[in-house]
Every structure is written in C-alpha cells, then in structure tokens.
Design a protein around this motif. Sequence first.
Motif, PDB file in Angstrom:
ATOM      1  N   UNK A 778       0.839  -1.210   0.000  1.00 35.01           N
ATOM      2  CA  UNK A 778       0.000   0.000   0.000  1.00 35.01           C
ATOM      3  C   UNK A 778       0.866   1.249   0.000  1.00 35.01           C
ATOM      4  N   UNK A 779       1.933   1.282   0.776  1.00 34.70           N
ATOM      5  CA  UNK A 779       2.823   2.451   0.838  1.00 34.70           C
ATOM      6  C   UNK A 779       3.475   2.712  -0.506  1.00 34.70           C
ATOM      7  N   UNK A 780       3.835   1.678  -1.235  1.00 36.95           N
ATOM      8  CA  UNK A 780       4.421   1.848  -2.570  1.00 36.95           C
ATOM      9  C   UNK A 780       3.400   2.484  -3.521  1.00 36.95           C
ATOM     10  N   UNK A 781       2.127   2.024  -3.449  1.00 45.92           N
ATOM     11  CA  UNK A 781       1.072   2.579  -4.302  1.00 45.92           C
ATOM     12  C   UNK A 781       0.797   4.040  -3.954  1.00 45.92           C
ATOM     13  N   UNK A 782       0.813   4.373  -2.679  1.00 45.62           N
ATOM     14  CA  UNK A 782       0.558   5.753  -2.236  1.00 45.62           C
ATOM     15  C   UNK A 782       1.651   6.689  -2.735  1.00 45.62           C
ATOM     16  N   UNK A 783       2.877   6.275  -2.694  1.00 45.24           N
ATOM     17  CA  UNK A 783       3.982   7.124  -3.154  1.00 45.24           C
ATOM     18  C   UNK A 783       3.822   7.446  -4.645  1.00 45.24           C
ATOM     19  N   UNK A 784       3.413   6.446  -5.435  1.00 44.57           N
ATOM     20  CA  UNK A 784       3.209   6.683  -6.868  1.00 44.57           C
ATOM     21  C   UNK A 784       2.046   7.654  -7.099  1.00 44.57           C
TER      22      UNK A 784
END
Length: 987
Positions: A778-784
């Motif tokens: 989820x954190x990777x998706x939020x950064x994008x």
Amino acid sequence: FIPHTRDKSMMESILSSKEASSSSALFVHADVKGASMNDLIQSQHGLPASIFPEDKYIYSGHFHKPHVVHAGKKSSNCISIRYVGSPYQTSFSEAGQAKSLLLVDSHRNWQCLEEIAIDIGPRYHRLPSVHQFLDSDGADFRQGDKIAVTVNQQEIEEIRILARKEETAVEKSSFDTKLEELRDAGVAVEIRDIQPQSQDGVSGVSPTNAENEMELEDLSPKATLAAYLDYEVENGELGEATSKMLLEKGVEVLRELNDTSLPLNSPSSNAIVTELEIESVSVLGFGSFCQEAVYPLRNRGVVLLRGTNKDLGSDSNGVGKTTLAMASLWALAGSTDPRPTQDGKVADVVNDLSKIAEVTLRGSINSKPFVVKRTKSISSKASSLTFLFDSSDLTRQSSKDTQALINEHLNIESQMLLRTIFHGQHTIGGLLESSDAKLKEELSYLVSLGVWQQSASQARSKARLKQRKASELDGMLLLRGKDKSRTEEKSLVAKEEMKRRERIFENESATLLQKKQNLSIYSDASDIEKTMDSVQTQLRECDNEINSYEEELSIYMNSGAAEISVLRSELDKKVAVEKFARGQLQACQRKHDVTTTELKSAKRQLSRLQSEWNVNICREDVSSQLQSPETCHTCGQPIISPNARKLMMENIKEKLNTASSCVDEAGESASVAFLAYTKSKEDWEALTLEVQSCAENLCRAEKSLSNETDGLRKKIKRARMLQSNLSNEFASLARKARKISEFNLVKSQMQENLNRFNEALKSSVDAYKSCCSELEMVETSIAELKKEKETMAEAASFSSLLADTFGPKGIQAFVLRNTVQALQYSSQAYLDELSDGSLQLRMQVGSNDSIIKQAAVRNLDGTWRARSLSSLSGGQWRRCSLSLSLGFIDLASRRGKVRSSLLVLDEPLTHLDSAGRKSVGRLLRKMLSKAPANGKAPGRSGLGLSTILVILQEIAAEEIEECFDHIDEVIKHGGESFVILGENREE
C-alpha cells in the motif's frame, strides 16, 4: 422707475403704457437682448430694444459691464439703453473693466452731463504667464486686490532650481519672493495651472492623450498579454520564468479561441462608432401628456426646458419636464430615468386619462434614418414595439425580438444610453458615487474585454478539469490511505491481541494458584459434610423447642385476652353511662343558672317599683301606703282629674302585683332547678367511682398477663439466638463446600482457556506478519499516486494562475488601468472649465486592483492638497460628478462607442453657487459641435452634439438664461401637460 420683473408680457405692457410714453426718462432693471454679459457672452432671450419708448434717456441696471445697447439697424427709432454697470469689480470676469458714476440733470430730462470715473473696492487682475507676473509693478496693486496668475508648474520649479544654483544662492526664488510680498501687502494671489487644449481647439473640453490612450487598443491580444506580463515582471509580481510560461500557455489559450474570437495577431480595437442623430420625439398619452406633443431635438443648440404648473401644487414639479426629456430613452430601451423607488409599475407611464401610452422617436443611425414607435397600455396585450430602419420594416412578432434588433443596430448596451445621452437627476452623479465593482462594470462598456473574459473562462475550465483530476487522485490517495490505516490497524490489533492473550494466560495461572492456596486451609470435603449434618440436627431440635414455647405462650395470651376483653367491655359501658350522667349534670347546672338569673331580674324589677312608689310589698296594706301622684311620672304634667288619678293608682297596683307574681314564680323555678342539679351531681359522682373501679380491675388483669408471658418470650429469644448461630455456622460450611466445588470446575475451565489462548496467539502472529507485507504494498502505491497528484496539482495551480492573469484582477485590470487614465484626463478637462482650474479629480488603479478616486484642491501658492471625496462641499462634489459624467461621454465618443447629437441633463446645477452655475452655462456653450469648414464629419475626439437639453427649476435657470439658444416650457393645466417651444414664446 420700473422695478425688475421676469414676466416679459408685464414688462412690455408697462413700457407701452401712457406713463412710460409721457415720462422724460426711464430707470429700469431689465434684460435686453444683445446686452453684453461677462466673458463675451451676449443676452439671447432678453427684451427687444425696439419695445422701449423712443427719444428718451433710458438707464438700466442688471448687468455689471457699463455699455450701451441700441435698437437694431432695421429700426428707424432712436432707442438706446445705457447700462450703468456695477460701481466696483466683483469677480475675475470683470477684470480690467472701468467703473464710473453718471451725473444726470433732472432739468434736462435726466441727460447725462458727466461720466465720473471711480476706482473703489477690490480690483481683479488676470496675468496669463509667470513672466507677466514677475514683470508687473507691485505699485499697480493695492490692499484687497485679487490676482489670478496662470502658470506652468514645471516652469515655476525651473525658476526655483535656478535660484538655488546661482552664486548668490537665495532661499526663495523671485517668484516666491514676489508672491510673499504681495500677500504681505494684503493682495490675494491665486495660482492656476495651465489648462490643456483639446484636439478640436475647444479649451478644456477634450484631453490630449489620444496616443497613450490608443496604445493598448492598437495591440494584438498576444502583444497585449506580453505587455502585461512584462509590466508584472518589472513590478516584481512575477518572475521571468513564470512570465515566459504564462505567455506560452496564454498564447495556447488564445489560439484555441482563434475561431470564435478576434484573430491572435490583430488589434483588439476595431469598433465602429455609432453615430446617433435624434431629430424629434412625439408623445401621446405618455406620462402627463394626454394629447399628442411633437418635440424637435435636432440642431437646437443649448435648450432650457422648464415648467409651469397652473394647477394646484408647486411651480414646476410634476409638470412633465423629465417625462418629455426621457421619452426618447423610453422609446429606445423601454425604460426611463431610474428613480430610487421600488413600487414602479408598467402602467405608470400611461396617462390617467388615456388607455395607451405612445412614443415615436425619429432620427438616424450612421446616416440611415430610423423610426421607433413604442406603445404600452394597462393591458399588456395591447403593447407593441415598431422599428423602421433605412426604409425597411424590421419589426418582429415579439417586442423582445424587436428590442434585440434595435440594440444590435445601436451596437451599444442600454446602460450606455444612460451614461452617454440621458442623465437623470438621480444618476448624474452615479459614476462618482459608484463602488469599485460598479465603476469597473461601467468602464467595461468603453473597452473590449471579451477576448480576455473568454480566455479567463477557458483557463478556469482547464484549471477545473485538472483540479478535478487532482481531486480524483486525492480520492484515490484517500482510499489508499484508508487501506493503509486499516492494514496498520489490523497489524496493531493483532499485536495487541497477542499481548492481551499473554496477559490473560498469566492472570489466569496466578488466579488458579491463589485459589489453591486459599482453599488449602479448609478440611477435606467429607469432614465438612459430617459437620453440616450435625449442625442440621441441632437446628431441628432448636426448632421444636421454639414451637413448644410459642404454643404455651399462645395459650396464656388467649385466656388473658378473653378476661381483659370482658373487663374492657364493662369499662366501656360504665364510661358511656358516666358520660351521659355528666351531660345531664351539665344540663341541670345550665337550667339552675338560668332560673337563678331570672329570679334576680324579677327581684330587681320589684325593687325598682317599690322604690319608685315608696311602698313595701311585704306589708299587706299596700293600698294604704300608696299616695295619689300629683304629676305624671312620664311627662311631668300635673294630674288634675280624679279619674285620671284613680286610673293611675290602679295601674300602679297592677304593676306591683305583676312584679310580685314574677318573683314568686322565679323563686319556685329556681328551687326546682336546684333540686334537679343536686340529684344529677350525686348520680354522676357514683358513676365516676364505678368507672375508676373498672379501670383498676382492667389494669391489674393486663399486668398479670404481661408478667406471665414475659418469661416465655425470654425463653423463645434464647432459643432463636441459638438457632441463628447454628444457621450461620451451617451457611459458612455450605459456602466452603461450594467454593471447593467451584474451584474444581474453574480449574478445568481455566486450563481449557489457556490452551485456547495459545492457539489464538499463534494466529495473531501470523496475521501480523501478513499485515506488514500488505502495508508495504500500500505504501508503494501511495507514493506513486502522490507523485502523480503533485504533478496534476501544479498544472491546476498554473492554470488557475493563468485564469487570474486573464481575469478581472489581471490583464483586464491592466487594460482598464489605461481606460481609467484616459477617463481621468477627459474628466479633468471638463473639471478645469467648471472649477476655473481650482479642482482636480484623480483616478488610478491601486495595488489591489481597485479604482481609487480622490480629489485635490489648489492652494493659494499653486500647490495641490489632496482631499477625500467625502470631504468635498456640495458644489465641489457636483463639479466633480458632472465632469466625470461628461468625461465618460467624451471618452465613449473618442473610443468609437457612440456619438449622439443629443445630450439630456436633468437638474445639473444642484448644489452649485452662482459662479458654478455660470461656469456650467459656459461649458455647455463650448460643448456644442461645430461643423468643420471642409464639410467633413467631426473628428474622433468631437462629441458631435447639436442639441443639449437642460432641465432646470426656474430659480436655478435665471442666472444663465443667456447661455440658452432656446427656452422651452412645459405647462400643466387641467391635469394635462403640453409644451411651448422657445420660438413660439418669442413670437
């Protein structure tokens, strides 16, 4: 001697009378046509000189300039009217005029023998330049004189700088030194700025800034945008990089509008001026005009429209002056002068005696004739609008569509008609009073902002689209953030659950151990059961003993209660008898008291009679004791008749016998009552003793029963105490047994729970590890998503900045700033005329893009002092407001918006003093258009006016009547109005 009167017919009647013809001379106060006024203006509407008697000396006041008026060349009469003039100068308009006294001889038909020059009072001097002021001799001026020096402020500043640079530097220049010397000598010196000259040669009526004014209008939209951005960069509002990007993106927006707006590289201003020529207007059933009235409006010069009310009411209010003047506006736009009311109705324009109002306007638009005919009735079905243009009938089926065609051919908004042609008394100061938003709205009629408004709309649409995308990304981020929060929460919950299970397991283990320790002090469960059986046996024995004691007690209680009941019943009977006997005793006592009282009363009556007649009733010879009375014992009159005495004696005897009988009867009743009372008292005393005896017997029986039952109750109490102790012991043993049983049950349950908690802890650890893995995704998706959102937000912000650049506070304000400056120059030219150069109206666009309006008043030394509009006097405010309205008209004409042959001013002289009213009159004369010698149309800066219609009250118009080419009058009589043209009045 003929005093002043404004009634021309009365003056003509006086001058043609025998008294005037036979007089040797006339002394009048008259306005004669052709007489010279100040400032080279001649009276146009005065009395003809030919109506005065011929071959007479005629002396007149009224005008301040000394001169002589002769009858016209065509007249063979020898008629001369000599204006004596004022004895001293009163204003700058009389500067240089010689004043004199006339010496006339009454013996020579008042012939003037000598003209004696006089020089008294303050004198007025005009010096048109600084050099003439410096070259003038101070001895030519005296205390009280007033000097008006017209200067160029730049020239004065150069003189001051030169004085400071000289070797013998002085603190003050020659100009300031002479100015101070004259003022110290009591001479008032007024410094006036040089007034700008208009392009058409009329002083002070049109500005000289056409090149600057046209600069932005002649630029293409792209060049205008570039100029604005350069201006913002120079002022430090934008950086060069931002300016470059705005220009690039702005040009893209302009290209997108290229098909629907002006070409990208063509000038913004290609407007064609609307030449509106109004010939006449006719009204029928309109307002106070019931009958048809045709009013010419072409080439009439400056026209005064005044009114007379011959009905009851005021002199001129409500006669229909404004109605007639604003009828043209109603024909063109369907509205009249806006008033500060909220209750106006359609039927208000219809005359009370008519069913329909009709106004027909004739004229031309750009040299093409037109006719507009508008009708309105109380019934809207009968309303109509007709439009004929260039011999073509352009009338449409609906009035709304016809009105749209009229607006299209006029090529201006209806609001422009109110600002450029028709100025009502409630709106003539509207521009000066208007708010910032309202003034910008008015100025938008003078400058084309369509391309910028469309560009701003386009940029805002892009900004909204990008903002919407950014919002969508924001929503996705919000969802992913919620996912992250849920995952973190799940992980945290799993971790906390594991810790909670560990704590529960430890607590349960400790609780089980403590329970074991607590129950170890008790005996074995079999010992507790034996003890409980023994205690239960003792409880049964104790219950039997208590029952035995209670049965015995019940027997005693029943037997004793029966005896006591008998005694109590006997006592109640005795008490009732005693109570009855006591009542009998009280009755006998009352009877005895009454009879005793009656006996005493009878004895007192008998004693009074004995004393009165002096007899003793106890003696038998009462008759012998009585003596015949000599007088009546009641009235005191002597008793002479023997019969009367006999009757008196018999009456006395009868009263004595009656009183004696009453005493005997009362004594007998008293004796009987006493005997009855004595007997009742004896009976009552005997009954009282019997009641006491019964009460004593009852008390002895109750006491005996109480003594017998108290012993049994004490035994029962001791037995119950033993029973309670045994019950408590049995309950304690039962609790101990229950605790041992519960412990065994809880022990097995806790063991099962501990096993279950271990399994749950293992599951929580696995869930926590799964949540950590999901959280990383989820954190990777939020950064994008954040990166994409920042990019879109920057684009939306830049689009918003571009929209602001195109918006009202951006390039539109930049364009309006040029218009504001042009309006200031145009208005100031008129203000210089109205204030004689003593007032300035300053307008500029402030740092917050608001239009700042401020006035300035000239000091005596020529400098200017800024003042707020609210601090202006009523006259100064009127000058500024009127100048601003006229400047707007001038600017609209020069910017190719509208050029009308007609200008309507309703009550423009309000709050103005005499000098102000005269300055307005002079200005109106200058504003009339003059056809060029080559026959061409007026230039771009020309107003093109051929008729200026001024509505005034009678008193306000009196001082400037000479400024008008025609004086028309609206007369109201019998509830109807009609108009008389000036030419008819002259006839």
